[in-house]
Design a protein around this motif. Structure first.
Motif, PDB file in Angstrom:
ATOM      1  N   ASN A 285       0.801  -1.218   0.000  1.00  0.00           N
ATOM      2  CA  ASN A 285       0.000   0.000   0.000  1.00  0.00           C
ATOM      3  C   ASN A 285       0.841   1.278   0.000  1.00  0.00           C
ATOM      4  OD1 ASN A 285      -2.508  -1.366   0.051  1.00  0.00           O
ATOM      5  ND2 ASN A 285      -2.269  -1.711   2.267  1.00  0.00           N
ATOM      6  N   ARG A 286       2.089   1.181   0.442  1.00  0.00           N
ATOM      7  CA  ARG A 286       3.006   2.334   0.448  1.00  0.00           C
ATOM      8  C   ARG A 286       4.298   1.905  -0.254  1.00  0.00           C
ATOM      9  NH1 ARG A 286       1.658   6.608   3.526  1.00  0.00           N
ATOM     10  NH2 ARG A 286       3.847   7.303   3.606  1.00  0.00           N
ATOM     11  N   ILE A 287       4.548   2.507  -1.390  1.00  0.00           N
ATOM     12  CA  ILE A 287       5.689   2.107  -2.219  1.00  0.00           C
ATOM     13  C   ILE A 287       6.653   3.280  -2.364  1.00  0.00           C
ATOM     14  CG2 ILE A 287       6.404   1.338  -4.519  1.00  0.00           C
ATOM     15  CD1 ILE A 287       3.620   0.083  -4.826  1.00  0.00           C
ATOM     16  N   HIS A 288       7.921   3.000  -2.140  1.00  0.00           N
ATOM     17  CA  HIS A 288       8.977   4.003  -2.334  1.00  0.00           C
ATOM     18  C   HIS A 288       9.973   3.448  -3.351  1.00  0.00           C
ATOM     19  CE1 HIS A 288      12.203   6.844  -0.382  1.00  0.00           C
ATOM     20  NE2 HIS A 288      12.062   7.042  -1.697  1.00  0.00           N
ATOM     21  N   ILE A 289      10.123   4.147  -4.479  1.00  0.00           N
ATOM     22  CA  ILE A 289      11.062   3.733  -5.524  1.00  0.00           C
ATOM     23  C   ILE A 289      12.235   4.710  -5.542  1.00  0.00           C
ATOM     24  CG2 ILE A 289      11.396   3.364  -8.007  1.00  0.00           C
ATOM     25  CD1 ILE A 289       8.357   2.843  -8.191  1.00  0.00           C
ATOM     26  N   PRO A 315      -1.916   2.316  -4.646  1.00  0.00           N
ATOM     27  CA  PRO A 315      -1.097   2.561  -3.452  1.00  0.00           C
ATOM     28  C   PRO A 315      -0.605   4.009  -3.415  1.00  0.00           C
ATOM     29  CG  PRO A 315       0.252   1.560  -5.141  1.00  0.00           C
ATOM     30  CD  PRO A 315      -1.148   1.654  -5.719  1.00  0.00           C
ATOM     31  N   TYR A 316      -0.067   4.400  -2.281  1.00  0.00           N
ATOM     32  CA  TYR A 316       0.680   5.655  -2.163  1.00  0.00           C
ATOM     33  C   TYR A 316       2.064   5.407  -2.767  1.00  0.00           C
ATOM     34  CZ  TYR A 316       3.882   8.941   0.110  1.00  0.00           C
ATOM     35  OH  TYR A 316       4.867   9.860   0.366  1.00  0.00           O
ATOM     36  N   ILE A 317       2.536   6.340  -3.609  1.00  0.00           N
ATOM     37  CA  ILE A 317       3.825   6.155  -4.274  1.00  0.00           C
ATOM     38  C   ILE A 317       4.730   7.351  -4.002  1.00  0.00           C
ATOM     39  CG2 ILE A 317       5.020   5.849  -6.482  1.00  0.00           C
ATOM     40  CD1 ILE A 317       2.464   4.653  -7.624  1.00  0.00           C
ATOM     41  N   ALA A 352      -2.009   8.899  -4.986  1.00  0.00           N
ATOM     42  CA  ALA A 352      -1.306   9.745  -4.025  1.00  0.00           C
ATOM     43  C   ALA A 352       0.191   9.649  -4.309  1.00  0.00           C
ATOM     44  CB  ALA A 352      -1.619   9.308  -2.600  1.00  0.00           C
ATOM     45  N   PHE A 353       0.859  10.811  -4.490  1.00  0.00           N
ATOM     46  CA  PHE A 353       2.237  10.775  -4.996  1.00  0.00           C
ATOM     47  C   PHE A 353       3.098  11.825  -4.311  1.00  0.00           C
ATOM     48  CE2 PHE A 353       5.492  12.305  -7.976  1.00  0.00           C
ATOM     49  CZ  PHE A 353       6.129  11.118  -8.299  1.00  0.00           C
TER      50      PHE A 353
END
Length: 550
Positions: A285-289, A315-317, A352-353
Protein backbone atom coordinates in the motif's frame (compact mmCIF):
# COMPACT_ATOMS: atom_id res chain seq x y z
CA UNK A 1 62.46 -8.62 -23.78
CA UNK A 2 59.38 -7.37 -21.95
CA UNK A 3 58.16 -5.15 -24.74
CA UNK A 4 58.27 -7.95 -27.23
CA UNK A 5 56.29 -10.26 -24.95
CA UNK A 6 53.63 -7.59 -24.54
CA UNK A 7 53.51 -7.17 -28.28
CA UNK A 8 53.09 -10.87 -28.94
CA UNK A 9 50.41 -11.12 -26.27
CA UNK A 10 48.46 -8.26 -27.82
CA UNK A 11 48.64 -9.79 -31.28
CA UNK A 12 47.55 -13.22 -30.12
CA UNK A 13 44.63 -11.73 -28.21
CA UNK A 14 43.31 -9.47 -30.94
CA UNK A 15 44.65 -9.92 -34.40
CA UNK A 16 43.94 -13.55 -35.15
CA UNK A 17 40.38 -14.53 -36.13
CA UNK A 18 38.19 -14.94 -33.06
CA UNK A 19 37.14 -18.46 -33.95
CA UNK A 20 40.77 -19.56 -33.90
CA UNK A 21 41.44 -18.48 -30.34
CA UNK A 22 41.22 -21.32 -27.85
CA UNK A 23 38.52 -20.40 -25.36
CA UNK A 24 39.18 -20.53 -21.66
CA UNK A 25 35.55 -21.33 -21.19
CA UNK A 26 32.36 -21.42 -23.18
CA UNK A 27 28.72 -20.92 -22.49
CA UNK A 28 25.50 -21.50 -24.34
CA UNK A 29 23.43 -18.55 -25.46
CA UNK A 30 19.84 -19.82 -25.24
CA UNK A 31 17.92 -17.72 -27.71
CA UNK A 32 14.27 -17.28 -26.84
CA UNK A 33 12.53 -16.84 -30.15
CA UNK A 34 10.35 -13.77 -30.51
CA UNK A 35 7.12 -15.63 -31.10
CA UNK A 36 3.71 -14.91 -29.72
CA UNK A 37 3.44 -18.15 -27.84
CA UNK A 38 6.16 -17.32 -25.34
CA UNK A 39 7.36 -20.89 -25.59
CA UNK A 40 11.01 -21.48 -24.79
CA UNK A 41 10.99 -24.86 -26.44
CA UNK A 42 11.48 -23.25 -29.82
CA UNK A 43 14.67 -21.52 -28.79
CA UNK A 44 17.96 -22.39 -30.39
CA UNK A 45 21.29 -22.79 -28.67
CA UNK A 46 24.34 -21.00 -29.95
CA UNK A 47 27.69 -21.83 -28.40
CA UNK A 48 30.03 -18.86 -28.23
CA UNK A 49 33.54 -18.43 -26.92
CA UNK A 50 34.31 -16.57 -23.75
CA UNK A 51 37.53 -15.34 -22.24
CA UNK A 52 38.60 -14.52 -18.70
CA UNK A 53 38.62 -10.92 -17.61
CA UNK A 54 36.88 -9.81 -19.46
CA UNK A 55 24.98 2.31 -21.20
CA UNK A 56 23.28 4.11 -22.36
CA UNK A 57 22.75 5.87 -19.52
CA UNK A 58 19.15 6.60 -20.14
CA UNK A 59 17.73 9.89 -21.31
CA UNK A 60 19.94 12.30 -19.46
CA UNK A 61 23.66 11.97 -19.71
CA UNK A 62 26.26 14.70 -20.18
CA UNK A 63 27.46 15.46 -23.66
CA UNK A 64 30.93 15.99 -25.00
CA UNK A 65 32.65 17.10 -28.19
CA UNK A 66 35.69 15.95 -30.04
CA UNK A 67 36.94 15.63 -33.57
CA UNK A 68 36.73 12.40 -35.44
CA UNK A 69 38.72 11.99 -38.60
CA UNK A 70 36.93 11.31 -41.80
CA UNK A 71 38.51 11.76 -45.16
CA UNK A 72 38.78 14.29 -46.52
CA UNK A 73 37.63 16.63 -43.76
CA UNK A 74 37.59 16.64 -39.98
CA UNK A 75 34.12 16.33 -38.53
CA UNK A 76 33.27 17.77 -35.13
CA UNK A 77 31.06 15.52 -33.06
CA UNK A 78 29.79 15.64 -29.54
CA UNK A 79 28.33 12.89 -27.51
CA UNK A 80 26.24 11.97 -24.56
CA UNK A 81 26.70 8.54 -23.07
CA UNK A 82 25.71 5.64 -25.21
CA UNK A 83 22.96 3.13 -24.87
CA UNK A 84 25.39 1.20 -22.71
CA UNK A 85 28.59 2.13 -21.56
CA UNK A 86 33.15 -5.53 -17.05
CA UNK A 87 35.91 -5.98 -14.57
CA UNK A 88 38.50 -8.57 -15.29
CA UNK A 89 38.96 -11.52 -13.07
CA UNK A 90 39.93 -14.99 -14.07
CA UNK A 91 36.70 -16.18 -12.54
CA UNK A 92 34.53 -14.21 -14.96
CA UNK A 93 34.47 -14.98 -18.64
CA UNK A 94 34.11 -12.20 -21.18
CA UNK A 95 31.97 -12.66 -24.23
CA UNK A 96 34.30 -11.86 -27.07
CA UNK A 97 32.41 -13.89 -29.65
CA UNK A 98 32.42 -12.29 -33.06
CA UNK A 99 29.71 -13.50 -35.45
CA UNK A 100 31.26 -15.27 -38.40
CA UNK A 101 28.93 -13.53 -40.83
CA UNK A 102 30.32 -10.10 -40.00
CA UNK A 103 32.92 -8.88 -42.46
CA UNK A 104 35.03 -5.81 -41.96
CA UNK A 105 36.08 -5.02 -45.49
CA UNK A 106 38.85 -5.90 -47.86
CA UNK A 107 42.51 -4.89 -47.66
CA UNK A 108 43.03 -1.18 -47.91
CA UNK A 109 45.15 -1.27 -51.07
CA UNK A 110 42.10 -1.34 -53.26
CA UNK A 111 43.62 0.91 -55.90
CA UNK A 112 47.08 1.58 -57.21
CA UNK A 113 46.81 5.21 -56.08
CA UNK A 114 46.09 4.28 -52.47
CA UNK A 115 48.77 1.59 -52.55
CA UNK A 116 51.35 4.03 -53.88
CA UNK A 117 50.41 6.60 -51.26
CA UNK A 118 50.74 4.05 -48.45
CA UNK A 119 54.14 2.99 -49.75
CA UNK A 120 55.22 6.63 -49.84
CA UNK A 121 54.07 7.12 -46.23
CA UNK A 122 56.08 4.05 -45.26
CA UNK A 123 59.19 5.32 -47.05
CA UNK A 124 58.90 8.70 -45.35
CA UNK A 125 58.56 7.02 -41.97
CA UNK A 126 61.75 5.02 -42.58
CA UNK A 127 63.64 8.16 -43.58
CA UNK A 128 62.41 10.01 -40.49
CA UNK A 129 63.50 7.26 -38.12
CA UNK A 130 66.65 5.72 -39.59
CA UNK A 131 68.82 8.52 -38.24
CA UNK A 132 67.23 8.10 -34.78
CA UNK A 133 68.09 4.43 -34.46
CA UNK A 134 71.66 3.10 -34.06
CA UNK A 135 72.67 0.86 -36.94
CA UNK A 136 72.88 -2.20 -34.71
CA UNK A 137 69.29 -1.66 -33.65
CA UNK A 138 67.99 -1.93 -37.19
CA UNK A 139 69.02 -5.58 -37.50
CA UNK A 140 66.34 -8.23 -37.36
CA UNK A 141 66.09 -10.86 -34.64
CA UNK A 142 68.53 -13.71 -34.58
CA UNK A 143 70.78 -15.62 -32.19
CA UNK A 144 73.85 -14.59 -30.23
CA UNK A 145 75.81 -17.27 -28.35
CA UNK A 146 72.79 -19.53 -28.61
CA UNK A 147 70.42 -16.92 -27.15
CA UNK A 148 67.46 -15.83 -29.28
CA UNK A 149 67.33 -12.06 -29.61
CA UNK A 150 64.19 -10.09 -30.25
CA UNK A 151 63.85 -7.62 -33.12
CA UNK A 152 64.18 -3.96 -32.24
CA UNK A 153 61.06 -1.79 -32.11
CA UNK A 154 62.21 -0.10 -35.33
CA UNK A 155 62.38 -3.45 -37.12
CA UNK A 156 59.01 -4.63 -35.85
CA UNK A 157 57.24 -1.37 -36.64
CA UNK A 158 58.87 -1.32 -40.07
CA UNK A 159 57.41 -4.75 -40.78
CA UNK A 160 53.96 -3.64 -39.61
CA UNK A 161 54.07 -0.65 -41.95
CA UNK A 162 55.17 -2.91 -44.80
CA UNK A 163 52.11 -5.09 -44.16
CA UNK A 164 49.71 -2.13 -43.70
CA UNK A 165 48.58 -1.91 -47.34
CA UNK A 166 47.38 -5.51 -47.13
CA UNK A 167 45.52 -5.14 -43.82
CA UNK A 168 41.80 -4.58 -43.47
CA UNK A 169 40.38 -1.89 -41.21
CA UNK A 170 40.15 -4.06 -38.10
CA UNK A 171 43.69 -5.35 -38.48
CA UNK A 172 44.98 -1.80 -38.90
CA UNK A 173 43.17 -0.64 -35.77
CA UNK A 174 44.58 -3.53 -33.75
CA UNK A 175 48.11 -2.99 -35.09
CA UNK A 176 47.90 0.70 -34.22
CA UNK A 177 46.58 -0.12 -30.74
CA UNK A 178 49.49 -2.51 -30.23
CA UNK A 179 52.02 0.21 -30.95
CA UNK A 180 50.19 2.77 -28.80
CA UNK A 181 50.09 0.23 -25.96
CA UNK A 182 53.84 -0.38 -26.22
CA UNK A 183 54.54 3.36 -26.24
CA UNK A 184 53.33 3.46 -22.63
CA UNK A 185 56.06 1.09 -21.42
CA UNK A 186 59.20 1.38 -23.57
CA UNK A 187 62.20 3.69 -23.24
CA UNK A 188 61.98 7.30 -24.34
CA UNK A 189 64.10 6.79 -27.45
CA UNK A 190 62.02 3.81 -28.54
CA UNK A 191 58.86 5.69 -27.61
CA UNK A 192 59.62 8.33 -30.23
CA UNK A 193 59.92 5.60 -32.86
CA UNK A 194 56.65 4.05 -31.65
CA UNK A 195 54.83 7.38 -31.76
CA UNK A 196 56.10 7.98 -35.27
CA UNK A 197 54.98 4.50 -36.41
CA UNK A 198 51.56 4.90 -34.79
CA UNK A 199 51.10 8.27 -36.47
CA UNK A 200 51.97 6.70 -39.83
CA UNK A 201 49.30 4.05 -39.31
CA UNK A 202 46.84 6.72 -38.23
CA UNK A 203 47.39 8.57 -41.49
CA UNK A 204 46.42 5.39 -43.33
CA UNK A 205 43.46 4.81 -41.02
CA UNK A 206 42.14 8.34 -41.51
CA UNK A 207 41.55 7.64 -45.17
CA UNK A 208 39.52 4.53 -44.39
CA UNK A 209 37.21 5.61 -41.57
CA UNK A 210 34.16 7.83 -41.77
CA UNK A 211 31.44 8.91 -39.38
CA UNK A 212 28.97 8.42 -42.23
CA UNK A 213 30.19 5.08 -43.59
CA UNK A 214 29.54 1.45 -42.73
CA UNK A 215 29.30 0.48 -39.03
CA UNK A 216 32.96 -0.61 -38.86
CA UNK A 217 34.09 2.63 -40.52
CA UNK A 218 32.08 4.76 -38.12
CA UNK A 219 33.32 2.90 -35.07
CA UNK A 220 36.83 3.04 -36.51
CA UNK A 221 36.66 6.84 -36.63
CA UNK A 222 35.89 7.04 -32.92
CA UNK A 223 38.41 4.38 -31.94
CA UNK A 224 41.07 6.17 -33.97
CA UNK A 225 40.36 9.36 -32.07
CA UNK A 226 40.70 7.47 -28.79
CA UNK A 227 44.05 5.99 -29.86
CA UNK A 228 45.30 9.40 -30.92
CA UNK A 229 44.36 10.93 -27.57
CA UNK A 230 45.99 8.08 -25.67
CA UNK A 231 49.17 8.27 -27.71
CA UNK A 232 49.51 11.96 -26.97
CA UNK A 233 48.79 11.34 -23.27
CA UNK A 234 45.91 13.76 -23.63
CA UNK A 235 42.97 11.45 -23.04
CA UNK A 236 41.80 13.16 -19.87
CA UNK A 237 42.44 16.62 -21.30
CA UNK A 238 40.44 15.91 -24.44
CA UNK A 239 37.69 14.24 -22.43
CA UNK A 240 37.31 17.33 -20.25
CA UNK A 241 37.36 19.68 -23.21
CA UNK A 242 34.66 17.70 -24.94
CA UNK A 243 32.24 18.55 -22.14
CA UNK A 244 32.66 22.25 -22.92
CA UNK A 245 30.85 22.00 -26.25
CA UNK A 246 27.61 20.31 -25.38
CA UNK A 247 24.63 20.40 -27.70
CA UNK A 248 21.66 22.47 -26.58
CA UNK A 249 19.07 20.84 -24.35
CA UNK A 250 16.58 20.50 -27.18
CA UNK A 251 19.23 18.96 -29.44
CA UNK A 252 20.24 16.44 -26.78
CA UNK A 253 16.63 15.48 -26.15
CA UNK A 254 16.20 14.99 -29.88
CA UNK A 255 19.28 12.75 -30.16
CA UNK A 256 18.25 10.62 -27.20
CA UNK A 257 14.74 10.35 -28.62
CA UNK A 258 16.08 9.02 -31.90
CA UNK A 259 18.04 6.29 -30.13
CA UNK A 260 15.02 5.45 -28.00
CA UNK A 261 12.98 4.86 -31.14
CA UNK A 262 15.47 2.96 -33.32
CA UNK A 263 17.05 0.72 -30.65
CA UNK A 264 15.41 -1.34 -27.89
CA UNK A 265 18.10 -0.80 -25.25
CA UNK A 266 16.27 1.88 -23.28
CA UNK A 267 12.99 0.01 -23.50
CA UNK A 268 14.66 -3.20 -22.39
CA UNK A 269 15.77 -1.46 -19.18
CA UNK A 270 12.47 0.32 -18.57
CA UNK A 271 10.18 -2.58 -19.34
CA UNK A 272 12.04 -5.36 -17.54
CA UNK A 273 12.52 -3.28 -14.38
CA UNK A 274 8.90 -2.14 -14.31
CA UNK A 275 7.59 -5.69 -14.61
CA UNK A 276 9.92 -6.88 -11.83
CA UNK A 277 9.00 -3.99 -9.52
CA UNK A 278 5.29 -4.22 -10.31
CA UNK A 279 5.19 -7.91 -9.39
CA UNK A 280 7.18 -7.36 -6.18
CA UNK A 281 4.85 -4.55 -5.06
CA UNK A 282 1.60 -6.31 -5.92
CA UNK A 283 0.14 -6.21 -2.39
CA UNK A 284 1.91 -3.14 -0.99
CA UNK A 285 0.00 0.00 0.00
CA UNK A 286 3.01 2.33 0.45
CA UNK A 287 5.69 2.11 -2.22
CA UNK A 288 8.98 4.00 -2.33
CA UNK A 289 11.06 3.73 -5.52
CA UNK A 290 14.66 4.99 -5.54
CA UNK A 291 15.89 5.50 -9.10
CA UNK A 292 19.62 6.11 -9.42
CA UNK A 293 19.26 7.37 -13.00
CA UNK A 294 15.95 9.21 -13.02
CA UNK A 295 16.63 11.10 -16.28
CA UNK A 296 13.27 12.44 -17.52
CA UNK A 297 11.33 10.12 -15.24
CA UNK A 298 9.62 8.59 -18.28
CA UNK A 299 10.13 5.05 -17.04
CA UNK A 300 7.67 5.52 -14.19
CA UNK A 301 4.71 6.91 -16.12
CA UNK A 302 3.54 3.48 -17.26
CA UNK A 303 4.09 1.96 -13.80
CA UNK A 304 2.07 4.69 -12.10
CA UNK A 305 -0.72 4.14 -14.59
CA UNK A 306 -0.64 0.38 -14.08
CA UNK A 307 -0.69 0.68 -10.28
CA UNK A 308 -3.65 3.09 -10.48
CA UNK A 309 -5.75 0.26 -11.95
CA UNK A 310 -4.93 -2.19 -9.18
CA UNK A 311 -7.95 -3.93 -7.61
CA UNK A 312 -8.75 -2.41 -4.24
CA UNK A 313 -7.38 0.99 -5.20
CA UNK A 314 -3.94 2.43 -5.98
CA UNK A 315 -1.10 2.56 -3.45
CA UNK A 316 0.68 5.66 -2.16
CA UNK A 317 3.82 6.15 -4.27
CA UNK A 318 6.98 8.07 -3.43
CA UNK A 319 9.81 8.31 -5.96
CA UNK A 320 13.32 9.47 -5.11
CA UNK A 321 15.21 10.49 -8.22
CA UNK A 322 19.00 10.59 -8.17
CA UNK A 323 20.79 12.39 -10.98
CA UNK A 324 23.96 14.45 -11.09
CA UNK A 325 23.99 18.09 -12.11
CA UNK A 326 25.28 17.35 -15.61
CA UNK A 327 22.02 15.63 -16.45
CA UNK A 328 20.10 18.84 -15.88
CA UNK A 329 21.49 20.09 -19.19
CA UNK A 330 19.77 17.35 -21.19
CA UNK A 331 16.52 18.01 -19.33
CA UNK A 332 16.77 21.75 -19.66
CA UNK A 333 16.25 22.10 -15.92
CA UNK A 334 16.54 20.49 -12.51
CA UNK A 335 14.85 17.51 -10.96
CA UNK A 336 11.86 19.65 -10.05
CA UNK A 337 10.77 19.32 -13.68
CA UNK A 338 10.72 15.55 -13.31
CA UNK A 339 8.76 15.77 -10.07
CA UNK A 340 6.17 18.09 -11.62
CA UNK A 341 5.65 15.84 -14.63
CA UNK A 342 5.23 12.68 -12.56
CA UNK A 343 2.94 14.47 -10.07
CA UNK A 344 0.67 15.48 -12.96
CA UNK A 345 0.54 11.91 -14.21
CA UNK A 346 -0.24 10.59 -10.73
CA UNK A 347 -2.96 13.19 -10.19
CA UNK A 348 -4.62 12.30 -13.49
CA UNK A 349 -4.69 8.66 -12.35
CA UNK A 350 -5.90 9.34 -8.84
CA UNK A 351 -2.67 8.17 -7.21
CA UNK A 352 -1.31 9.74 -4.03
CA UNK A 353 2.24 10.78 -5.00
CA UNK A 354 5.36 12.42 -3.61
CA UNK A 355 8.70 13.14 -5.30
CA UNK A 356 12.10 13.58 -3.68
CA UNK A 357 14.94 14.89 -5.85
CA UNK A 358 18.57 14.12 -5.02
CA UNK A 359 20.62 16.18 -7.48
CA UNK A 360 23.97 14.48 -7.06
CA UNK A 361 26.14 11.68 -8.32
CA UNK A 362 25.61 8.22 -6.90
CA UNK A 363 29.09 8.55 -5.40
CA UNK A 364 27.77 11.34 -3.18
CA UNK A 365 24.58 9.66 -2.01
CA UNK A 366 24.30 9.09 1.72
CA UNK A 367 21.47 7.67 3.82
CA UNK A 368 19.97 11.08 4.62
CA UNK A 369 19.51 11.90 0.92
CA UNK A 370 17.14 8.98 0.32
CA UNK A 371 14.51 9.88 2.94
CA UNK A 372 13.22 6.36 3.44
CA UNK A 373 10.07 6.39 5.58
CA UNK A 374 8.77 3.86 8.07
CA UNK A 375 6.38 1.27 6.65
CA UNK A 376 7.37 1.82 3.01
CA UNK A 377 8.05 -1.10 0.69
CA UNK A 378 11.31 -0.08 -0.96
CA UNK A 379 12.31 -0.70 -4.58
CA UNK A 380 15.71 0.39 -5.90
CA UNK A 381 16.47 0.79 -9.61
CA UNK A 382 20.02 0.76 -11.07
CA UNK A 383 19.61 1.30 -14.85
CA UNK A 384 22.98 1.34 -16.65
CA UNK A 385 24.50 3.44 -13.86
CA UNK A 386 26.53 1.33 -11.42
CA UNK A 387 29.38 0.93 -13.90
CA UNK A 388 30.00 4.68 -13.58
CA UNK A 389 30.70 4.30 -9.85
CA UNK A 390 34.48 3.94 -9.24
CA UNK A 391 35.41 0.69 -7.56
CA UNK A 392 38.38 -0.56 -5.56
CA UNK A 393 40.66 -0.42 -8.60
CA UNK A 394 40.19 3.37 -8.81
CA UNK A 395 39.83 4.54 -5.23
CA UNK A 396 39.95 3.13 -1.72
CA UNK A 397 36.53 4.77 -1.22
CA UNK A 398 35.15 2.08 -3.57
CA UNK A 399 31.81 3.83 -4.12
CA UNK A 400 30.52 0.93 -6.21
CA UNK A 401 30.47 -1.46 -3.28
CA UNK A 402 29.76 1.26 -0.72
CA UNK A 403 26.54 2.16 -2.50
CA UNK A 404 25.45 -1.48 -2.66
CA UNK A 405 26.06 -1.92 1.06
CA UNK A 406 24.10 1.27 1.78
CA UNK A 407 21.11 0.03 -0.19
CA UNK A 408 21.27 -3.39 1.48
CA UNK A 409 21.13 -1.71 4.90
CA UNK A 410 17.72 -0.30 3.92
CA UNK A 411 16.28 -3.84 3.48
CA UNK A 412 14.70 -3.19 0.08
CA UNK A 413 11.97 -5.51 -1.10
CA UNK A 414 13.35 -5.50 -4.64
CA UNK A 415 16.45 -4.19 -6.43
CA UNK A 416 16.69 -4.13 -10.23
CA UNK A 417 20.05 -4.06 -12.01
CA UNK A 418 20.43 -3.42 -15.74
CA UNK A 419 23.96 -3.27 -17.11
CA UNK A 420 25.95 -3.65 -20.29
CA UNK A 421 27.45 -7.08 -20.74
CA UNK A 422 30.98 -5.92 -21.42
CA UNK A 423 34.38 -5.91 -19.75
CA UNK A 424 36.13 -2.57 -19.65
CA UNK A 425 36.90 -2.10 -15.96
CA UNK A 426 40.17 -3.70 -14.87
CA UNK A 427 41.11 -5.67 -17.97
CA UNK A 428 44.38 -4.81 -19.69
CA UNK A 429 44.44 -2.23 -22.45
CA UNK A 430 44.80 -5.02 -25.03
CA UNK A 431 41.71 -6.81 -23.74
CA UNK A 432 39.81 -3.56 -23.31
CA UNK A 433 40.54 -2.44 -26.86
CA UNK A 434 39.45 -5.74 -28.38
CA UNK A 435 36.37 -5.90 -26.15
CA UNK A 436 35.39 -2.36 -27.16
CA UNK A 437 35.90 -3.21 -30.81
CA UNK A 438 33.76 -6.33 -30.54
CA UNK A 439 31.03 -4.85 -28.34
CA UNK A 440 30.53 -1.58 -30.20
CA UNK A 441 30.70 -3.26 -33.60
CA UNK A 442 27.52 -5.09 -32.61
CA UNK A 443 26.00 -1.91 -31.26
CA UNK A 444 26.82 0.13 -34.35
CA UNK A 445 25.36 -2.59 -36.55
CA UNK A 446 22.17 -2.58 -34.51
CA UNK A 447 21.89 1.21 -34.80
CA UNK A 448 22.51 0.90 -38.54
CA UNK A 449 19.51 -1.43 -38.83
CA UNK A 450 17.16 1.15 -37.32
CA UNK A 451 17.46 3.86 -39.95
CA UNK A 452 18.89 4.20 -43.48
CA UNK A 453 22.63 4.83 -43.47
CA UNK A 454 22.25 8.28 -45.02
CA UNK A 455 19.73 9.36 -42.34
CA UNK A 456 21.15 12.49 -40.71
CA UNK A 457 19.21 12.01 -37.47
CA UNK A 458 20.72 8.59 -37.00
CA UNK A 459 24.22 9.90 -37.65
CA UNK A 460 23.76 12.77 -35.17
CA UNK A 461 22.35 10.48 -32.50
CA UNK A 462 25.25 8.08 -32.91
CA UNK A 463 27.82 10.88 -32.78
CA UNK A 464 26.28 12.59 -29.78
CA UNK A 465 25.18 9.56 -27.76
CA UNK A 466 27.77 6.84 -28.34
CA UNK A 467 31.11 8.22 -29.47
CA UNK A 468 32.21 9.67 -26.13
CA UNK A 469 32.01 6.31 -24.41
CA UNK A 470 34.35 4.78 -26.98
CA UNK A 471 36.91 7.57 -26.61
CA UNK A 472 36.74 7.41 -22.82
CA UNK A 473 37.32 3.66 -22.70
CA UNK A 474 40.36 3.82 -24.97
CA UNK A 475 41.97 7.17 -24.15
CA UNK A 476 41.50 7.60 -20.42
CA UNK A 477 42.82 5.94 -17.28
CA UNK A 478 42.33 6.33 -13.53
CA UNK A 479 39.50 8.51 -12.31
CA UNK A 480 39.06 10.00 -15.79
CA UNK A 481 37.94 6.63 -17.20
CA UNK A 482 34.30 6.54 -16.14
CA UNK A 483 33.10 3.80 -18.52
CA UNK A 484 33.99 0.75 -16.40
CA UNK A 485 31.65 -2.09 -17.36
CA UNK A 486 31.61 -5.48 -15.74
CA UNK A 487 30.15 -8.79 -16.79
CA UNK A 488 27.07 -10.13 -15.05
CA UNK A 489 29.17 -12.74 -13.24
CA UNK A 490 31.15 -9.98 -11.57
CA UNK A 491 28.02 -8.02 -10.67
CA UNK A 492 26.57 -11.18 -9.14
CA UNK A 493 29.67 -11.53 -7.00
CA UNK A 494 29.52 -7.88 -5.90
CA UNK A 495 25.87 -8.02 -4.90
CA UNK A 496 26.41 -11.33 -3.13
CA UNK A 497 29.28 -9.87 -1.09
CA UNK A 498 27.03 -6.92 -0.19
CA UNK A 499 24.49 -9.36 1.24
CA UNK A 500 21.95 -9.52 -1.58
CA UNK A 501 20.23 -12.68 -2.78
CA UNK A 502 19.34 -13.06 -6.43
CA UNK A 503 15.71 -13.60 -7.34
CA UNK A 504 14.48 -15.55 -10.32
CA UNK A 505 12.67 -13.67 -13.07
CA UNK A 506 9.09 -14.59 -13.88
CA UNK A 507 8.04 -15.49 -17.44
CA UNK A 508 6.26 -12.12 -17.57
CA UNK A 509 9.61 -10.36 -17.84
CA UNK A 510 10.84 -12.24 -20.91
CA UNK A 511 7.36 -12.24 -22.46
CA UNK A 512 7.11 -8.44 -22.16
CA UNK A 513 10.56 -7.93 -23.66
CA UNK A 514 9.83 -10.41 -26.44
CA UNK A 515 6.65 -8.55 -27.37
CA UNK A 516 8.55 -5.26 -27.41
CA UNK A 517 11.24 -6.69 -29.71
CA UNK A 518 8.66 -7.52 -32.39
CA UNK A 519 8.93 -3.89 -33.50
CA UNK A 520 12.66 -4.24 -34.15
CA UNK A 521 15.06 -6.26 -36.28
CA UNK A 522 14.94 -10.03 -35.90
CA UNK A 523 18.68 -9.89 -35.14
CA UNK A 524 17.84 -8.77 -31.60
CA UNK A 525 17.66 -11.79 -29.30
CA UNK A 526 16.78 -12.40 -25.68
CA UNK A 527 18.42 -15.27 -23.88
CA UNK A 528 18.46 -17.16 -20.62
CA UNK A 529 21.89 -18.55 -19.73
CA UNK A 530 20.66 -20.23 -16.57
CA UNK A 531 22.24 -17.67 -14.21
CA UNK A 532 19.00 -15.88 -13.29
CA UNK A 533 19.52 -12.92 -15.62
CA UNK A 534 17.78 -12.06 -18.88
CA UNK A 535 20.16 -11.15 -21.70
CA UNK A 536 19.53 -8.85 -24.65
CA UNK A 537 21.81 -9.40 -27.62
CA UNK A 538 22.44 -8.49 -31.24
CA UNK A 539 22.87 -11.66 -33.29
CA UNK A 540 25.06 -13.82 -31.03
CA UNK A 541 26.64 -10.99 -29.03
CA UNK A 542 25.14 -10.32 -25.58
CA UNK A 543 24.88 -6.58 -24.99
CA UNK A 544 22.85 -6.08 -21.80
CA UNK A 545 21.45 -7.97 -18.82
CA UNK A 546 18.62 -7.40 -16.38
CA UNK A 547 18.35 -9.09 -12.98
CA UNK A 548 16.47 -8.86 -9.68
CA UNK A 549 17.82 -8.88 -6.11
CA UNK A 550 16.72 -8.64 -2.51
Amino acid sequence: MQTSRASNSFQSFCIQPMQQIDPYSSSTFQILNNDSTGSRSQGTEVSFQTFPDQFFTLESTPATDYATHSSPSVVSVSSSRSPFSPQGSQSYASDLYQPSDVTYGSPLSGSSGVDDENKLLHALWVLRNELRVPESDTDDSGTFNGVVTQPSPFTRYNKILEMAPHMDLIQLLVACAEIVSEADTISMSDRQVAISAAEALMEILEKNVSVSGEPAQRLGAYMLEGLRARLLSSGSIIYKKLKCKEPTSSEMMSYMGVLYQICPYYKFAYMSSNVIIGEAMENENRIHIIDFQIAQGSQWISLIQALSRRPGGPPYIRITGVDDSQSAHARGGGLDLVGQKLAQVAESCGVAFEFNGAAMSGCQVQLEHLKVGHGEALAVNFPYILHHMPDESVSTANHRDRLLRLIKSLSPKIVTLVEQESNTNTSTFAQRFCETLDYYTAMFESIDAGRPREDRQRMSAEEHCVAKDVVNIIACEGVERVERHELFGKWRMRLGMAGFSQLGLSPSVSNSVRDMLKAYSSNYRIADLGDGALYLGWKNRALATTSAWR
